[in-house]
Design an enzyme around this catalytic site. Structure first.
Site, mmCIF file in Angstrom:
data_model
loop_
_atom_site.group_PDB
_atom_site.id
_atom_site.type_symbol
_atom_site.label_atom_id
_atom_site.label_comp_id
_atom_site.label_asym_id
_atom_site.label_seq_id
_atom_site.Cartn_x
_atom_site.Cartn_y
_atom_site.Cartn_z
ATOM 1 N N CYS A 24 15.169 129.852 -39.247
ATOM 2 C CA CYS A 24 15.747 129.535 -37.953
ATOM 3 C C CYS A 24 14.552 129.434 -36.673
ATOM 4 O O CYS A 24 14.698 129.125 -35.846
ATOM 5 C CB CYS A 24 16.883 130.618 -37.446
ATOM 6 S SG CYS A 24 18.817 129.571 -38.667
ATOM 7 N N HIS A 68 23.727 115.045 -28.698
ATOM 8 C CA HIS A 68 21.620 113.969 -29.319
ATOM 9 C C HIS A 68 20.529 114.886 -28.596
ATOM 10 O O HIS A 68 19.656 114.480 -27.464
ATOM 11 C CB HIS A 68 21.391 113.448 -29.250
ATOM 12 C CG HIS A 68 22.130 112.090 -30.315
ATOM 13 N ND1 HIS A 68 23.509 112.349 -30.451
ATOM 14 C CD2 HIS A 68 22.214 111.529 -31.495
ATOM 15 C CE1 HIS A 68 23.432 111.735 -31.193
ATOM 16 N NE2 HIS A 68 22.706 111.341 -33.049
ATOM 17 N N GLU A 107 28.091 126.423 -36.414
ATOM 18 C CA GLU A 107 26.849 125.905 -36.539
ATOM 19 C C GLU A 107 27.275 125.006 -37.960
ATOM 20 O O GLU A 107 26.462 124.178 -37.988
ATOM 21 C CB GLU A 107 26.116 127.257 -36.326
ATOM 22 C CG GLU A 107 25.746 127.533 -35.505
ATOM 23 C CD GLU A 107 23.922 127.887 -35.752
ATOM 24 O OE1 GLU A 107 23.444 127.982 -36.715
ATOM 25 O OE2 GLU A 107 23.924 128.599 -34.801
HETATM 26 N N1 LIG Z 1 25.199 135.742 -35.341
HETATM 27 C C1 LIG Z 1 24.802 135.010 -35.876
HETATM 28 N N2 LIG Z 1 23.216 134.307 -36.736
HETATM 29 C C2 LIG Z 1 23.103 133.372 -36.940
HETATM 30 C C3 LIG Z 1 22.907 131.954 -35.960
HETATM 31 C C4 LIG Z 1 23.590 132.257 -34.866
HETATM 32 O O1 LIG Z 1 23.487 131.504 -33.674
HETATM 33 N N3 LIG Z 1 24.902 133.288 -34.736
HETATM 34 N N4 LIG Z 1 21.999 130.846 -36.082
HETATM 35 C C5 LIG Z 1 21.510 130.978 -37.257
HETATM 36 C C6 LIG Z 1 21.014 129.638 -38.145
HETATM 37 O O2 LIG Z 1 20.864 128.500 -36.170
HETATM 38 C C7 LIG Z 1 20.750 128.889 -39.146
HETATM 39 O O3 LIG Z 1 20.550 127.806 -39.040
HETATM 40 C C8 LIG Z 1 22.396 128.945 -39.145
HETATM 41 O O4 LIG Z 1 23.056 130.141 -40.322
HETATM 42 P P1 LIG Z 1 23.726 130.652 -41.659
HETATM 43 O O5 LIG Z 1 25.110 130.274 -41.760
HETATM 44 O O6 LIG Z 1 22.392 131.250 -42.334
HETATM 45 O O7 LIG Z 1 22.965 128.326 -41.940
HETATM 46 P P2 LIG Z 1 22.803 128.342 -43.535
HETATM 47 O O8 LIG Z 1 23.145 126.610 -43.680
HETATM 48 O O9 LIG Z 1 21.721 128.322 -44.461
HETATM 49 O O10 LIG Z 1 23.873 129.053 -44.543
HETATM 50 P P3 LIG Z 1 23.862 129.438 -46.075
HETATM 51 O O11 LIG Z 1 24.957 129.643 -45.910
HETATM 52 O O12 LIG Z 1 22.637 130.752 -46.042
HETATM 53 O O13 LIG Z 1 23.517 127.327 -46.754
HETATM 54 C C9 LIG Z 1 21.629 131.713 -37.935
HETATM 55 N N5 LIG Z 1 21.848 133.276 -38.186
HETATM 56 ZN ZN LIG Z 2 20.500 126.676 -37.001
#
Ligand SMILES: Nc1nc2c(c(=O)[nH]1)N=C([C@H](O)[C@H](O)COP(=O)(O)OP(=O)(O)OP(=O)(O)O)CN2
Ligand SMILES: [Zn+2]
Length: 117
Positions: A24, A68, A107
């Site tokens: 991230c 965007h 997200e």
């Molecule tokens: N408490 C938080 N943890 C994380 C955030 C956040 O905003 N608050 N954000 C991120 C990243 O932006 C990431 O893009 C999103 O996290 P994640 O769920 O790990 O995304 P994935 O699609 O990769 O999830 P998988 O379930 O592992 O495929 C990270 N953490």
């Molecule tokens: Zn992200």
């Protein structure tokens, strides 16, 4: 009673404080879902708490800023986690929408946060 309105934002971000090598830390995008919840009792004549269209109108200027866009470039969002985005939206919206009771920011399909002020 609670009512809600969902919005979808296509936005980019990176997280500046994650450790080296954390995925991230790289610029990437999400289709963020923002769900605004408004609470109260329905007006006896109108039968609604607030017109959904009024929720949309009050969120529109923020939507225009966030959609965007690269969130890191927006004032107050230099560390645009879901949590910080929810707080940022709350602080801007609550003065305009007194009955706002909850903001959910998703997200991804599996990750999000809920903020109640
Ligand atoms: N408490 C938080 N943890 C994380 C955030 C956040 O905003 N608050 N954000 C991120 C990243 O932006 C990431 O893009 C999103 O996290 P994640 O769920 O790990 O995304 P994935 O699609 O990769 O999830 P998988 O379930 O592992 O495929 C990270 N953490
Ligand atoms: Zn992200």
């Amino acid at each position: 009673m609670d009512i809600y309105k969902e919005f979808y934002l296509e936005s980019a971000h990176w997280l500046p404080h994650v450790p080296d090598g954390h995925k991230c830390g790289n610029l990437h995008g999400h289709s963020f879902k923002v769900i605004l919840t408004v609470s109260g009792e329905p007006d006896s004549k109108m039968g609604w708490i607030v017109d959904f269209a009024d929720i949309k109108s009050v969120f529109q200027p923020l939507y225009d800023q966030l959609d965007h866009a690269c969130l890191n470039h927006i004032e107050g969002l230099d560390n645009p986690t879901s949590e910080n985005l929810a707080i940022w939206i709350w602080q801007k919206l609550k003065p305009e929408l007194n009955q706002l009771s909850q903001i959910e920011v998703c997200e991804t399909c599996t990750s999000g946060c809920i903020y109640r002020g």
